[in-house]
Design an enzyme around this catalytic site. Sequence first.
Site, PDB file in Angstrom:
ATOM      1  N   TYR A 180      39.472  36.488  40.513  1.00 20.23           N
ATOM      2  CA  TYR A 180      40.787  37.140  40.596  1.00 20.23           C
ATOM      3  C   TYR A 180      40.672  38.650  40.685  1.00 20.23           C
ATOM      4  O   TYR A 180      39.601  39.229  40.457  1.00 20.23           O
ATOM      5  CB  TYR A 180      41.689  36.710  39.442  1.00 20.23           C
ATOM      6  CG  TYR A 180      41.475  37.410  38.107  1.00 20.23           C
ATOM      7  CD1 TYR A 180      40.494  37.024  37.223  1.00 20.23           C
ATOM      8  CD2 TYR A 180      42.320  38.456  37.732  1.00 20.23           C
ATOM      9  CE1 TYR A 180      40.348  37.657  35.993  1.00 20.23           C
ATOM     10  CE2 TYR A 180      42.181  39.097  36.510  1.00 20.23           C
ATOM     11  CZ  TYR A 180      41.195  38.693  35.647  1.00 20.23           C
ATOM     12  OH  TYR A 180      41.043  39.313  34.434  1.00 20.23           O
ATOM     13  N   ARG A 220      35.877  43.757  46.124  1.00 21.52           N
ATOM     14  CA  ARG A 220      35.369  43.247  44.843  1.00 21.52           C
ATOM     15  C   ARG A 220      35.679  41.757  44.692  1.00 21.52           C
ATOM     16  O   ARG A 220      34.862  40.998  44.180  1.00 21.52           O
ATOM     17  CB  ARG A 220      35.964  44.061  43.680  1.00 21.52           C
ATOM     18  CG  ARG A 220      35.318  43.712  42.347  1.00 21.52           C
ATOM     19  CD  ARG A 220      35.762  44.642  41.242  1.00 21.52           C
ATOM     20  NE  ARG A 220      37.151  44.440  40.885  1.00 21.52           N
ATOM     21  CZ  ARG A 220      37.810  45.177  39.987  1.00 21.52           C
ATOM     22  NH1 ARG A 220      37.192  46.174  39.359  1.00 21.52           N
ATOM     23  NH2 ARG A 220      39.075  44.933  39.710  1.00 21.52           N
ATOM     24  N   LYS A 252      34.425  39.077  38.693  1.00 24.83           N
ATOM     25  CA  LYS A 252      35.714  38.957  37.983  1.00 24.83           C
ATOM     26  C   LYS A 252      36.186  37.523  38.172  1.00 24.83           C
ATOM     27  O   LYS A 252      36.920  37.199  39.108  1.00 24.83           O
ATOM     28  CB  LYS A 252      36.700  39.976  38.558  1.00 24.83           C
ATOM     29  CG  LYS A 252      37.889  40.246  37.654  1.00 24.83           C
ATOM     30  CD  LYS A 252      38.579  41.529  38.087  1.00 24.83           C
ATOM     31  CE  LYS A 252      39.884  41.778  37.375  1.00 24.83           C
ATOM     32  NZ  LYS A 252      39.786  41.914  35.932  1.00 24.83           N
ATOM     33  N   GLU A 254      31.529  47.643  28.270  1.00 26.79           N
ATOM     34  CA  GLU A 254      32.890  47.938  28.741  1.00 26.79           C
ATOM     35  C   GLU A 254      33.875  47.400  27.720  1.00 26.79           C
ATOM     36  O   GLU A 254      33.485  46.814  26.702  1.00 26.79           O
ATOM     37  CB  GLU A 254      33.119  47.280  30.106  1.00 26.79           C
ATOM     38  CG  GLU A 254      32.966  45.765  30.060  1.00 26.79           C
ATOM     39  CD  GLU A 254      33.087  45.056  31.402  1.00 26.79           C
ATOM     40  OE1 GLU A 254      33.737  45.593  32.312  1.00 26.79           O
ATOM     41  OE2 GLU A 254      32.530  43.955  31.516  1.00 26.79           O
TER      42      GLU A 254
END
Length: 292
Positions: A33, A52, A151, A184
Amino acid sequence: MGVVVLMNGKPVAPAAATVSVFDRGFLYGDSVYEVIRTYDGVPFEVHAHLERLDGSATRIGMRLPVSQAALTEEVAAAVALADLPEAYIRIVVTRGSGEIGLDPSLAVDPVRLMIVKPLTPPGSEAYTDGVRISVPAVRRNHKLALDPAAKTGNYLNSILALAEARRRGAYEAVILDHRGLVTEGSTSNVFAVLGDRLLTPPLDTGLLAGITRGVVLKIAPQAGLRPLEVPLAVDTLLGADEVMLTSTSREVLPVVEVDDEPIGAGTPGPAYRRLRAAFAEYVAAHNADRTR
Ligand code: PDD
């Protein structure tokens, strides 16, 4: 119109927009996603987001069912249909459904979803007062297990980390890797300011290449900062002059406390304010040049 859902490119009433219980995105998180936002109705850095998305699909051995050009058109159509002051755009592509089983070759009919809804950025006090973050015990997935650079729809690692941080009253988690290095946030990237240096962990630490992270690294010199991608220890964060989070909906957000330790003066600092101004300039230039 408000909330708009496209399923495989076609508008569907949000309440009627459902996927099969056999869908692998639902069963296993076997999906990828993206989250994109608009500024003045213009989707921000669409090309980078779709690149991405394509990269995430490749990393899990999936192919996007339609071209990036087709997805770009769908984003524009969905945003126009929603007709919102500013939109949050979520694109989800699942591997599809089929006979229950892990083998990806069982999957047929990938599902492509787009959800457009009003953007809800953090309240203004988050920017004026800064936020508190926490380092949870949960570690980032090892990149040889499930590479955080992809992702995917499997966000349990981030969910567990954020839940722990929230239990401690923090706004966001800062997740360490197996060695104890900063990776992160649960849905953000992390920056530290030391003098005129703007530090952030390198991608090979195992983290998502945030689109906002990329923009901030690019505009750092305009804010009088020297960008540097280096492994970051928690102690470096604690001893930094300033700490910030970046993400699509938050842009650049100042952090004033890490696990009850104040950062710098304990208030949003000058580097943050300069970066925020440089970011606004970048957005204005991006929208002036809509061909990007
Ligand atoms: N998340 N790291 C992780 C794990 C993320 O999920 C995100 C974004 C980021 C920041 O990336 P970007 O600057 O491209 O938004 C970093 C989105 C916004 C989300 O899942 O809602």
